[in-house]
Design an enzyme around this catalytic site. Sequence first.
Site, PDB file in Angstrom:
ATOM      1  N   GLN A  17       0.882  -1.146  -0.044  1.00  0.00           N
ATOM      2  CA  GLN A  17       0.302   0.312   0.181  1.00  0.00           C
ATOM      3  C   GLN A  17       0.593   1.767  -0.099  1.00  0.00           C
ATOM      4  OE1 GLN A  17      -3.326   2.156   2.182  1.00  0.00           O
ATOM      5  NE2 GLN A  17      -3.495  -0.006   3.403  1.00  0.00           N
ATOM      6  N   ASP A  73      12.008 -10.325 -13.899  1.00  0.00           N
ATOM      7  CA  ASP A  73      12.638 -10.940 -12.655  1.00  0.00           C
ATOM      8  C   ASP A  73      13.947 -10.271 -12.003  1.00  0.00           C
ATOM      9  OD1 ASP A  73      14.359 -12.704 -10.597  1.00  0.00           O
ATOM     10  OD2 ASP A  73      13.819 -13.619 -12.114  1.00  0.00           O
ATOM     11  N   THR A  74      14.120  -9.244 -11.550  1.00  0.00           N
ATOM     12  CA  THR A  74      15.147  -8.512 -11.491  1.00  0.00           C
ATOM     13  C   THR A  74      16.736  -9.074 -10.985  1.00  0.00           C
ATOM     14  OG1 THR A  74      13.810  -7.861  -9.478  1.00  0.00           O
ATOM     15  CG2 THR A  74      13.752  -7.022 -11.397  1.00  0.00           C
ATOM     16  N   LYS A  75      16.276 -10.694 -10.578  1.00  0.00           N
ATOM     17  CA  LYS A  75      17.562 -11.293 -10.120  1.00  0.00           C
ATOM     18  C   LYS A  75      18.555 -11.993 -11.116  1.00  0.00           C
ATOM     19  CE  LYS A  75      15.895 -10.998  -4.617  1.00  0.00           C
ATOM     20  NZ  LYS A  75      15.822 -12.166  -3.965  1.00  0.00           N
ATOM     21  N   ALA A  98      11.579  -4.196   1.785  1.00  0.00           N
ATOM     22  CA  ALA A  98      12.096  -4.664   2.879  1.00  0.00           C
ATOM     23  C   ALA A  98      13.967  -4.395   2.988  1.00  0.00           C
ATOM     24  CB  ALA A  98      12.471  -6.107   3.144  1.00  0.00           C
ATOM     25  N   ARG A 104      20.672  -6.264  -2.172  1.00  0.00           N
ATOM     26  CA  ARG A 104      20.847  -7.442  -2.599  1.00  0.00           C
ATOM     27  C   ARG A 104      20.381  -7.771  -3.323  1.00  0.00           C
ATOM     28  NH1 ARG A 104      18.312  -7.914   2.606  1.00  0.00           N
ATOM     29  NH2 ARG A 104      16.267  -7.981   2.230  1.00  0.00           N
ATOM     30  N   VAL A 137       7.612  -3.955   7.911  1.00  0.00           N
ATOM     31  CA  VAL A 137       6.931  -2.841   8.698  1.00  0.00           C
ATOM     32  C   VAL A 137       6.016  -3.276   8.080  1.00  0.00           C
ATOM     33  CG1 VAL A 137       5.836  -1.092   9.732  1.00  0.00           C
ATOM     34  CG2 VAL A 137       8.324  -1.756  10.285  1.00  0.00           C
ATOM     35  N   TYR A 138       4.432  -3.175   8.816  1.00  0.00           N
ATOM     36  CA  TYR A 138       3.098  -3.120   7.658  1.00  0.00           C
ATOM     37  C   TYR A 138       2.982  -1.958   8.599  1.00  0.00           C
ATOM     38  CZ  TYR A 138       3.423  -7.580   4.806  1.00  0.00           C
ATOM     39  OH  TYR A 138       4.182  -8.191   4.219  1.00  0.00           O
ATOM     40  N   GLU A 139       1.393  -0.892   8.445  1.00  0.00           N
ATOM     41  CA  GLU A 139       0.475   0.034   8.600  1.00  0.00           C
ATOM     42  C   GLU A 139       0.651  -0.315   9.852  1.00  0.00           C
ATOM     43  OE1 GLU A 139      -2.022   2.626   7.181  1.00  0.00           O
ATOM     44  OE2 GLU A 139      -1.891   2.872   9.014  1.00  0.00           O
ATOM     45  N   ASP A 168       0.239   3.948   5.991  1.00  0.00           N
ATOM     46  CA  ASP A 168       0.924   3.385   4.693  1.00  0.00           C
ATOM     47  C   ASP A 168       0.571   4.752   3.227  1.00  0.00           C
ATOM     48  OD1 ASP A 168       1.262   1.104   5.161  1.00  0.00           O
ATOM     49  OD2 ASP A 168      -0.398   0.057   4.134  1.00  0.00           O
ATOM     50  N   GLY A 247      -7.594  20.200  19.348  1.00  0.00           N
ATOM     51  CA  GLY A 247      -7.290  21.632  19.337  1.00  0.00           C
ATOM     52  C   GLY A 247      -7.833  21.847  20.094  1.00  0.00           C
ATOM     53  N   GLY A 248      -7.766  23.485  20.470  1.00  0.00           N
ATOM     54  CA  GLY A 248      -8.474  24.664  21.569  1.00  0.00           C
ATOM     55  C   GLY A 248      -9.528  24.860  21.509  1.00  0.00           C
ATOM     56  N   GLN A 249     -10.694  24.002  20.395  1.00  0.00           N
ATOM     57  CA  GLN A 249     -11.863  24.316  20.615  1.00  0.00           C
ATOM     58  C   GLN A 249     -12.255  22.828  20.867  1.00  0.00           C
ATOM     59  OE1 GLN A 249     -12.895  27.195  20.454  1.00  0.00           O
ATOM     60  NE2 GLN A 249     -11.769  28.233  18.982  1.00  0.00           N
TER      61      GLN A 249
HETATM   62  C1  LIG Z   1       5.883  -4.593   3.002  1.00  0.00           C
HETATM   63  C2  LIG Z   1       7.142  -5.881   3.797  1.00  0.00           C
HETATM   64  C3  LIG Z   1       6.816  -6.224   4.917  1.00  0.00           C
HETATM   65  C4  LIG Z   1       6.861  -6.787   3.026  1.00  0.00           C
HETATM   66  O1  LIG Z   1       7.904  -7.964   2.828  1.00  0.00           O
HETATM   67  P1  LIG Z   1       7.360  -9.171   1.998  1.00  0.00           P
HETATM   68  O2  LIG Z   1       6.506  -9.526   1.544  1.00  0.00           O
HETATM   69  O3  LIG Z   1       8.449 -10.333   2.075  1.00  0.00           O
HETATM   70  O4  LIG Z   1       8.716  -8.536   0.660  1.00  0.00           O
HETATM   71  P2  LIG Z   1      10.102  -7.407   0.381  1.00  0.00           P
HETATM   72  O5  LIG Z   1      10.139  -6.389   0.791  1.00  0.00           O
HETATM   73  O6  LIG Z   1      11.031  -8.109   1.691  1.00  0.00           O
HETATM   74  O7  LIG Z   1      10.888  -8.681  -0.997  1.00  0.00           O
HETATM   75  C5  LIG Z   1      10.809  -9.816  -0.909  1.00  0.00           C
HETATM   76  C6  LIG Z   1      11.299 -10.507  -1.980  1.00  0.00           C
HETATM   77  O8  LIG Z   1      11.406 -10.243  -3.369  1.00  0.00           O
HETATM   78  C7  LIG Z   1      12.098  -9.660  -4.451  1.00  0.00           C
HETATM   79  N1  LIG Z   1      12.638  -9.186  -5.811  1.00  0.00           N
HETATM   80  C8  LIG Z   1      10.904  -8.249  -5.547  1.00  0.00           C
HETATM   81  N2  LIG Z   1      10.915  -7.873  -7.283  1.00  0.00           N
HETATM   82  C9  LIG Z   1      10.928  -8.634  -7.284  1.00  0.00           C
HETATM   83  C10 LIG Z   1      11.461  -9.233  -8.887  1.00  0.00           C
HETATM   84  N3  LIG Z   1      10.434  -8.160  -9.449  1.00  0.00           N
HETATM   85  N4  LIG Z   1      11.942  -9.637  -9.158  1.00  0.00           N
HETATM   86  C11 LIG Z   1      12.479 -10.680  -8.914  1.00  0.00           C
HETATM   87  N5  LIG Z   1      12.905 -10.420  -7.132  1.00  0.00           N
HETATM   88  C12 LIG Z   1      12.146  -9.166  -6.781  1.00  0.00           C
HETATM   89  C13 LIG Z   1      12.479  -8.631  -3.765  1.00  0.00           C
HETATM   90  O9  LIG Z   1      14.675  -8.465  -4.012  1.00  0.00           O
HETATM   91  C14 LIG Z   1      13.181  -9.267  -1.654  1.00  0.00           C
HETATM   92  O10 LIG Z   1      13.689 -10.336  -2.244  1.00  0.00           O
HETATM   93  P3  LIG Z   1      15.395 -10.731  -1.145  1.00  0.00           P
HETATM   94  O11 LIG Z   1      14.489 -11.034   0.700  1.00  0.00           O
HETATM   95  O12 LIG Z   1      16.160 -11.991  -1.788  1.00  0.00           O
HETATM   96  O13 LIG Z   1      15.879  -9.319  -0.972  1.00  0.00           O
HETATM   97  C15 LIG Z   1       8.406  -5.001   3.088  1.00  0.00           C
HETATM   98  O14 LIG Z   1       8.487  -5.399   1.832  1.00  0.00           O
HETATM   99  C16 LIG Z   1       8.327  -3.400   3.709  1.00  0.00           C
HETATM  100  O15 LIG Z   1       9.319  -3.676   5.177  1.00  0.00           O
HETATM  101  N6  LIG Z   1       9.037  -2.826   3.468  1.00  0.00           N
HETATM  102  C17 LIG Z   1       8.971  -1.905   4.272  1.00  0.00           C
HETATM  103  C18 LIG Z   1       7.885  -0.747   4.978  1.00  0.00           C
HETATM  104  C19 LIG Z   1       6.853  -0.508   3.925  1.00  0.00           C
HETATM  105  O16 LIG Z   1       6.695   0.484   2.867  1.00  0.00           O
HETATM  106  N7  LIG Z   1       5.744  -1.628   4.584  1.00  0.00           N
HETATM  107  C20 LIG Z   1       4.369  -0.812   4.157  1.00  0.00           C
HETATM  108  C21 LIG Z   1       3.682  -2.165   2.852  1.00  0.00           C
HETATM  109  S1  LIG Z   1       2.062  -1.455   2.788  1.00  0.00           S
END
Ligand SMILES: CC(C)(COP(=O)(O)OP(=O)(O)OC[C@H]1O[C@@H](n2cnc3c(N)ncnc32)[C@H](O)[C@@H]1OP(=O)(O)O)[C@@H](O)C(=O)NCCC(=O)NCCS
Length: 415
Positions: A17, A73-75, A98, A104, A137-139, A168, A247-249
Amino acid sequence: MGKALDGIKILDFTHVQSGPTCTQLLAWFGADVIKVERAGEGDATRGQLRDIPDVDSLYFTMLNHNKRSITLDTKNPKGKEVLIELIKQCDVLVENFAPGALDRMGFSWERIQQINPRMIMASVKGFGPGPYEECKVYENVAQCTGGAASTTGFDDGPPLVTGAQIGDSGTGLHLCLGIVTALFQRERSGRGQRVMAAMQDAVLNLCRVKLRDQQRLDRKHVLEEYPQYPEGEFGEAVPRAGNASGGGQPGWILKCKGWQHDPNAYIYFITQAPVWESICKVIGEETWITDPSYSTPKARLPHLKTIFSRIEEWTKTKTKFEAMEILNKYDIPCGPILSMKELAQDESLRATGTIVEVDHPKRGKYLSVGNPIKLSDSPTEVTRSPLLGEHTEEILTMLGYTQDQIAELKAAKVC
Ligand SMILES: CC(C)(COP(=O)(O)OP(=O)(O)OC[C@H]1O[C@@H](n2cnc3c(N)ncnc32)[C@H](O)[C@@H]1OP(=O)(O)O)[C@@H](O)C(=O)NCCC(=O)NCCS
């Protein structure tokens, strides 16, 4: 008519989000937002909280309007090559992975600057530098760690999170402002920069008035406009203020006609000082206009409970809309508690484009919140969210890939 951000390309590496709200706003302001997603699954929210089998969820569609989607696939080394082309051709990279995920993947800020010195790299993270910087972190984690939960709810209950997604969407808004500010500075400096918005910081920024109250409490040991005053005990930290106004009201939520059956038959009522006389007249309590225990804002503070329960005797005889109509004639600030059902049907919100109906090829028509920020020279047209990888070929062609090269990338499952 042109749009404010026409010509700006956003490499949208966001998911869930916080990041998507930011890039959606940029798209509404006219930027070309290219959402990079993993082939197969894409943004996890496509499949979360689904109301129709195998169709992108409302969670996804309502946060990803006006964008294009490329799967990549950016890896994979070939995928990294495509990503490098995207970094070269885009103005802003927005991500909310994350902590450390982009490093990485091999794309540190230093590397991104080498590839494109004009690139603005904007990130949402849960926390800024400090003991929690590595945490996911989430919301609600942000609401709890940013001061919202400890100050929300009633004194005799546990901390509460709010329905407004301040962690978020609130952070997405902060990040969006950082991005357009960095774009503005780039006009003069020619250089990109890093933009960082931590969710804890954004929530704390929105809880600014509570840090104000902490310091008032430290000095005076009471907060006179809080419901704990005058009988209740104050501890060391700002307590939960129930529905007291920040607020003050002084204000409170009062029952209206039908409250026994309708959970939203309530109105927020503010006893703004300049209209005190009118309030007393409306509720039939004229003696309070001159009674020294009620006639000044300071004198009223110890009697707020009595005052609001007397006003409530009056509001209980009116529906929330009748009360709103009567009170507004006297400029008394108030607001009905509107349910999501009522908001969805609100004609004026539809007329301004704050609530829009969008058509989607797989789900059909659905409602969404449009752009709440209105620019007179850059009107927003909300278009549907992209299907997963809908624009992969189009974007690869834009980057200079030939049909054969695209076919090779597809065969190797890079996109
Ligand atoms: C939201 C959150 C908890 C989700 O965690 P998650 O589902 O485990 O996802 P991640 O962000 O860790 O990404 C998972 C993996 O997908 C990989 N990935 C994402 N897009 C990719 C793509 N197109 N191709 C290949 N790999 C990809 C990432 O590189 C990561 O790999 P790694 O763990 O080996 O480094 C985390 O992203 C986070 O803390 N974000 C920052 C805070 C935030 O925005 N939170 C609010 C969410 S609404």
